[in-house]
Design an enzyme around this catalytic site. Structure first.
Site, PDB file in Angstrom:
ATOM      1  N   SER A  26       0.815  -1.210   0.000  1.00 37.52           N
ATOM      2  CA  SER A  26       0.000   0.000   0.000  1.00 37.52           C
ATOM      3  C   SER A  26       0.852   1.266   0.000  1.00 37.52           C
ATOM      4  CB  SER A  26      -0.965  -0.047   1.192  1.00 37.52           C
ATOM      5  OG  SER A  26      -1.980   0.916   1.066  1.00 37.52           O
TER       6      SER A  26
ATOM      7  N   ASP B 285      -9.816  -4.609  -5.716  1.00 39.37           N
ATOM      8  CA  ASP B 285      -9.281  -3.820  -4.605  1.00 39.37           C
ATOM      9  C   ASP B 285     -10.086  -2.528  -4.525  1.00 39.37           C
ATOM     10  OD1 ASP B 285      -7.851  -2.133  -2.906  1.00 39.37           O
ATOM     11  OD2 ASP B 285      -5.902  -2.772  -3.648  1.00 39.37           O
TER      12      ASP B 285
ATOM     13  N   HIS C 245      -7.681  -5.315  -0.464  1.00 43.34           N
ATOM     14  CA  HIS C 245      -6.452  -4.522  -0.470  1.00 43.34           C
ATOM     15  C   HIS C 245      -5.272  -5.265   0.155  1.00 43.34           C
ATOM     16  CE1 HIS C 245      -4.415  -0.714  -0.942  1.00 43.34           C
ATOM     17  NE2 HIS C 245      -4.130  -0.626   0.340  1.00 43.34           N
TER      18      HIS C 245
END
Length: 267
Positions: free
Chosen positions: A98, A220, A248
């Site tokens: 991320s 996602d 995610h």
């Protein structure tokens, strides 16, 4: 000083302690180093594995005033550099999840000889849509997310965690993410998340010259397919691999696929 850095970030060194090859794992917002637990064992025999917790997360011992100074990703990049310096790391391969993918980008640009390869998981250079750029959110939607977070953090967590994990058949993953989010101080969490969702690192990723693998789940809710394609287009020589996973956190929802992809890329 070295011991302070390692203790402050709860640095753990696992795997093959004598290996000349190091994998450094950087977790994303709201989680901690335990988010790598289903992936790291696959590399323990051949690699030295370095894990840490970001400020305010997991076993991090960084105090409240220091956390609030982390208003820019450049400060998080300095954390990684400090860890690498404390451990005398060289030629590392950095696996980032991320927002830590953008932090890793800053590290690679500042010290290009430190990182030999990058793996981005669920990465995004800019979350808000822009002219000719297919981000993940319109500005109005991003504002609604931030307003809900500011009004009632615990309620926001209960709603946000299941949506971001996006694996209703694996409810324990949502519960786990909720727990790690709720460990954050709400004002610190809001400042950090605001910085993330409004960030723009398109210029920086376009300057990357490190071999980069981009791993992205098909569904996602936080990273659009267009955003992933954008990274692939602007990072010279990068590879984009789609993971058969939802949410995610593909390293938790489909660790086998993530392991196979990483193994085929690192050396």
């Amino acid at each position: 000083m070295t011991s302070d850095v390692l203790a402050n970030h709860n640095v753990q060194i696992l795997g093959n302690q004598n290996s000349p090859k190091t994998l450094l794992f950087a977790h994303g917002f709201g989680s901690d180093q335990t988010s790598w637990r289903l992936v790291t064992p696959a590399f323990a025999a051949e690699y030295r594995l370095v894990l840490f917790d970001l400020p305010g997360c997991g076993g991090s011992k960084i105090n409240e005033s220091e956390r609030l100074h982390h208003a820019k990703l450049e400060n998080y990049a300095q954390d990684i550099l400090s860890i690498c310096d404390a451990l005398d790391l060289e030629e590392i391969q950095l696996i980032a999840h991320s927002v830590s993918s953008m932090t890793a980008t800053l590290v690679a640009l500042k010290h290009p000889n430190l990182i030999s390869r990058l793996v981005f998981i669920s990465a995004c250079a800019r979350y808000i849509q822009d002219q000719d750029y297919g981000g993940s959110f319109e500005q109005l939607a991003a504002d609604r997310i931030l307003n809900a977070m500011a009004e009632n953090y615990s309620l926001w967590v209960r709603q946000y965690a299941p949506s971001i994990i996006n694996t209703p058949n694996q409810p324990l993953l949502s519960e786990e993410f909720s727990r790690t989010l709720l460990r954050l101080r709400p004002d610190h969490a809001f400042l950090t998340f605001s910085m993330i969702i409004q960030s723009d690192y398109r210029r920086e990723v376009s300057q990357l010259k490190v071999p980069t693998l981009i791993l992205q789940a098909y569904q996602d809710p936080f990273v659009s397919e267009a955003a992933s394609e954008y990274l692939h287009q602007v990072i010279r020589g990068s590879q984009l691999q789609w993971i058969e996973a939802k949410g995610h956190f593909p390293q938790l929802s489909n660790p086998k696929a993530v392991i196979e992809a990483i193994r085929g890329f690192i050396f």
